[in-house]
Design a protein around this motif. Structure first.
Motif, PDB file in Angstrom:
ATOM      1  N   HIS A 226      12.687  46.386  39.213  1.00 22.41           N
ATOM      2  CA  HIS A 226      11.713  45.784  40.120  1.00 22.41           C
ATOM      3  C   HIS A 226      11.055  44.593  39.437  1.00 22.41           C
ATOM      4  N   GLY A 227      10.281  43.857  40.228  1.00 26.02           N
ATOM      5  CA  GLY A 227       9.555  42.714  39.688  1.00 26.02           C
ATOM      6  C   GLY A 227      10.344  41.425  39.755  1.00 26.02           C
ATOM      7  N   HIS A 228       9.787  40.391  39.156  1.00 23.33           N
ATOM      8  CA  HIS A 228      10.390  39.063  39.170  1.00 23.33           C
ATOM      9  C   HIS A 228      10.572  38.558  37.741  1.00 23.33           C
ATOM     10  N   LEU A 229      11.634  37.789  37.544  1.00 19.84           N
ATOM     11  CA  LEU A 229      11.988  37.261  36.227  1.00 19.84           C
ATOM     12  C   LEU A 229      12.228  35.764  36.342  1.00 19.84           C
ATOM     13  N   GLY A 230      11.856  35.026  35.312  1.00 20.27           N
ATOM     14  CA  GLY A 230      12.194  33.618  35.345  1.00 20.27           C
ATOM     15  C   GLY A 230      11.454  32.778  34.324  1.00 20.27           C
ATOM     16  N   THR A 231      12.065  31.664  33.974  1.00 18.83           N
ATOM     17  CA  THR A 231      11.495  30.736  32.995  1.00 18.83           C
ATOM     18  C   THR A 231      10.245  30.059  33.545  1.00 18.83           C
ATOM     19  N   ASP A 232       9.271  29.905  32.693  1.00 18.21           N
ATOM     20  CA  ASP A 232       8.127  29.032  32.967  1.00 18.21           C
ATOM     21  C   ASP A 232       8.075  28.043  31.810  1.00 18.21           C
ATOM     22  N   ALA A 233       8.440  26.800  32.084  1.00 17.49           N
ATOM     23  CA  ALA A 233       8.616  25.812  31.009  1.00 17.49           C
ATOM     24  C   ALA A 233       7.340  25.621  30.201  1.00 17.49           C
ATOM     25  N   GLU A 234       6.202  25.567  30.871  1.00 17.61           N
ATOM     26  CA  GLU A 234       4.942  25.333  30.162  1.00 17.61           C
ATOM     27  C   GLU A 234       4.584  26.535  29.290  1.00 17.61           C
ATOM     28  N   ALA A 235       4.700  27.741  29.850  1.00 16.64           N
ATOM     29  CA  ALA A 235       4.383  28.942  29.079  1.00 16.64           C
ATOM     30  C   ALA A 235       5.366  29.119  27.932  1.00 16.64           C
ATOM     31  N   ARG A 236       6.622  28.782  28.172  1.00 19.30           N
ATOM     32  CA  ARG A 236       7.637  28.883  27.115  1.00 19.30           C
ATOM     33  C   ARG A 236       7.264  27.983  25.930  1.00 19.30           C
ATOM     34  N   ALA A 237       6.914  26.732  26.227  1.00 21.59           N
ATOM     35  CA  ALA A 237       6.553  25.785  25.167  1.00 21.59           C
ATOM     36  C   ALA A 237       5.291  26.229  24.437  1.00 21.59           C
ATOM     37  N   GLU A 238       4.291  26.690  25.196  1.00 20.84           N
ATOM     38  CA  GLU A 238       3.057  27.146  24.571  1.00 20.84           C
ATOM     39  C   GLU A 238       3.290  28.368  23.702  1.00 20.84           C
ATOM     40  N   SER A 239       4.150  29.283  24.166  1.00 24.31           N
ATOM     41  CA  SER A 239       4.411  30.498  23.382  1.00 24.31           C
ATOM     42  C   SER A 239       5.118  30.174  22.073  1.00 24.31           C
ATOM     43  N   GLN A 240       5.963  29.159  22.082  1.00 24.01           N
ATOM     44  CA  GLN A 240       6.628  28.762  20.847  1.00 24.01           C
ATOM     45  C   GLN A 240       5.608  28.288  19.818  1.00 24.01           C
ATOM     46  N   LYS A 241       4.585  27.559  20.283  1.00 25.76           N
ATOM     47  CA  LYS A 241       3.522  27.127  19.377  1.00 25.76           C
ATOM     48  C   LYS A 241       2.706  28.318  18.880  1.00 25.76           C
ATOM     49  N   GLU A 242       2.399  29.239  19.790  1.00 22.72           N
ATOM     50  CA  GLU A 242       1.615  30.423  19.417  1.00 22.72           C
ATOM     51  C   GLU A 242       2.341  31.246  18.361  1.00 22.72           C
ATOM     52  N   VAL A 243       3.636  31.434  18.544  1.00 28.33           N
ATOM     53  CA  VAL A 243       4.430  32.214  17.590  1.00 28.33           C
ATOM     54  C   VAL A 243       4.413  31.545  16.217  1.00 28.33           C
ATOM     55  N   ALA A 244       4.659  30.237  16.180  1.00 33.07           N
ATOM     56  CA  ALA A 244       4.680  29.518  14.908  1.00 33.07           C
ATOM     57  C   ALA A 244       3.341  29.635  14.185  1.00 33.07           C
ATOM     58  N   GLU A 245       2.246  29.490  14.937  1.00 31.34           N
ATOM     59  CA  GLU A 245       0.921  29.545  14.324  1.00 31.34           C
ATOM     60  C   GLU A 245       0.583  30.952  13.855  1.00 31.34           C
ATOM     61  N   TRP A 246       0.969  31.967  14.627  1.00 28.66           N
ATOM     62  CA  TRP A 246       0.641  33.354  14.251  1.00 28.66           C
ATOM     63  C   TRP A 246       1.411  33.761  12.996  1.00 28.66           C
ATOM     64  N   LEU A 247       2.660  33.346  12.889  1.00 27.52           N
ATOM     65  CA  LEU A 247       3.457  33.698  11.714  1.00 27.52           C
ATOM     66  C   LEU A 247       3.013  32.935  10.473  1.00 27.52           C
ATOM     67  N   ALA A 248       2.394  31.766  10.667  1.00 25.03           N
ATOM     68  CA  ALA A 248       1.959  30.944   9.542  1.00 25.03           C
ATOM     69  C   ALA A 248       0.592  31.337   9.008  1.00 25.03           C
ATOM     70  N   ARG A 249      -0.052  32.293   9.632  1.00 24.85           N
ATOM     71  CA  ARG A 249      -1.412  32.697   9.219  1.00 24.85           C
ATOM     72  C   ARG A 249      -1.452  33.129   7.757  1.00 24.85           C
TER      73      ARG A 249
END
Length: 274
Positions: free
Chosen positions: A251-274
């Motif tokens: 159930h539910g919906h799936l799909g790319t969100d370009a803005e959220a995808r780009a923001e999450s990549q930044k969040e991941v990089a920053e969290w791992l660099a802490r």
């Protein structure tokens, strides 16, 4: 002309192969068998910060690919940033296919998958190329739910060595954890779309808010308008119920969100660099 086109095609193939290194399969001992995993490792002797990456209910790979594009893309991005990436195959190692639509799952997030995480960490602690104090976790959906169980204080590793450096959970199912009064012993970041109707953004918010003051650092980012799998490239928004794909939720919906995808990549990089 045909020879030129053939030569160009071969050059493109060679370029793609150079840009996307193939992973190495490694075998990790479990108490009841062997956990197969795929390893991406930077060139050189290290030591390298290392990320254990946990696949969702669709599994890590399929008959033609040991690592599906959605996980390979993330692994290569992490590799480019200087990390080694270990992707344990919790289903394939047990000769199971996708588990998204299986009613009675034999491999549970809070049990077998937590054991896989512990075994992966123990194996990494013995590798000379690993920066033992910089081993982190990242997971998607079912793998993210396993991650939430693995970072609870009650699941602290018994083996010697530093604990996980950080943890990042993409759209986990937080409903059970929220009800149990979840907390984390390592800094944990939850990333989820506001419109996720496969997982539950309100439950994740409740879980993270409830952990404050009695937990390691926890943070949640809710992306407006984004759905489940928002970070998966080239996936048009669609209803899961309208497909026969065994690797998709019921159930539910799936799909790319370009803005959220780009923001999450930044969040991941920053969290791992802490």
């Amino acid at each position: 002309m045909r020879l030129r086109l053939t030569a160009l095609f071969l050059m493109l193939l060679m370029s793609a192969a150079h840009a996307a290194p193939a992973p190495q399969q490694v075998d990790i001992p479990l108490s009841s068998g062997i956990l197969h995993a795929q390893l991406y490792k930077p060139e050189g002797e290290g030591p390298f910060p290392t990320v254990i990456a946990l696949h969702g209910c669709g599994g890590l790979g399929n008959h033609s690919e040991s690592v599906l594009p959605r996980y390979r893309d993330w692994a290569l991005q992490l590799l480019k940033a200087g990390n080694a990436v270990l992707l344990p195959d919790s289903y394939g190692s047990r000769e199971l296919g996708p588990q998204c639509r299986v009613k009675e799952m034999h491999v549970k997030a809070r049990r077998e998958r937590v054991a896989d995480i512990a075994a992966s960490r123990a194996w990494l602690m013995k590798q000379s190329w690993v920066a033992r104090d910089r081993v982190s976790l990242i997971g998607w959906a079912n793998g993210a739910s396993a991650l939430l169980w693995a970072v609870r204080p009650q699941s602290a590793a018994r083996e010697a060595g530093p604990d996980f450096r950080a943890a990042i959970a993409f759209y986990p199912d937080c409903r059970i954890s929220a009800g149990l009064g979840w907390s984390a012993r390592v800094p944990t970041l939850v990333l989820i779309g506001a419109n996720d109707d496969v997982s539950s953004p309100p439950a994740c918010r409740q879980m993270v808010d409830g952990a404050r003051g009695r937990s390691a650092l926890t943070r949640i980012v809710v992306y407006p308008g984004a759905y489940h799998d928002f970070d998966r490239a080239n996936t048009p928004l669609h209803a899961a119920a309208g497909t026969t794909d065994a690797a998709a939720p019921e159930h539910g919906h799936l799909g790319t969100d370009a803005e959220a995808r780009a923001e999450s990549q930044k969040e991941v990089a920053e969290w791992l660099a802490r």
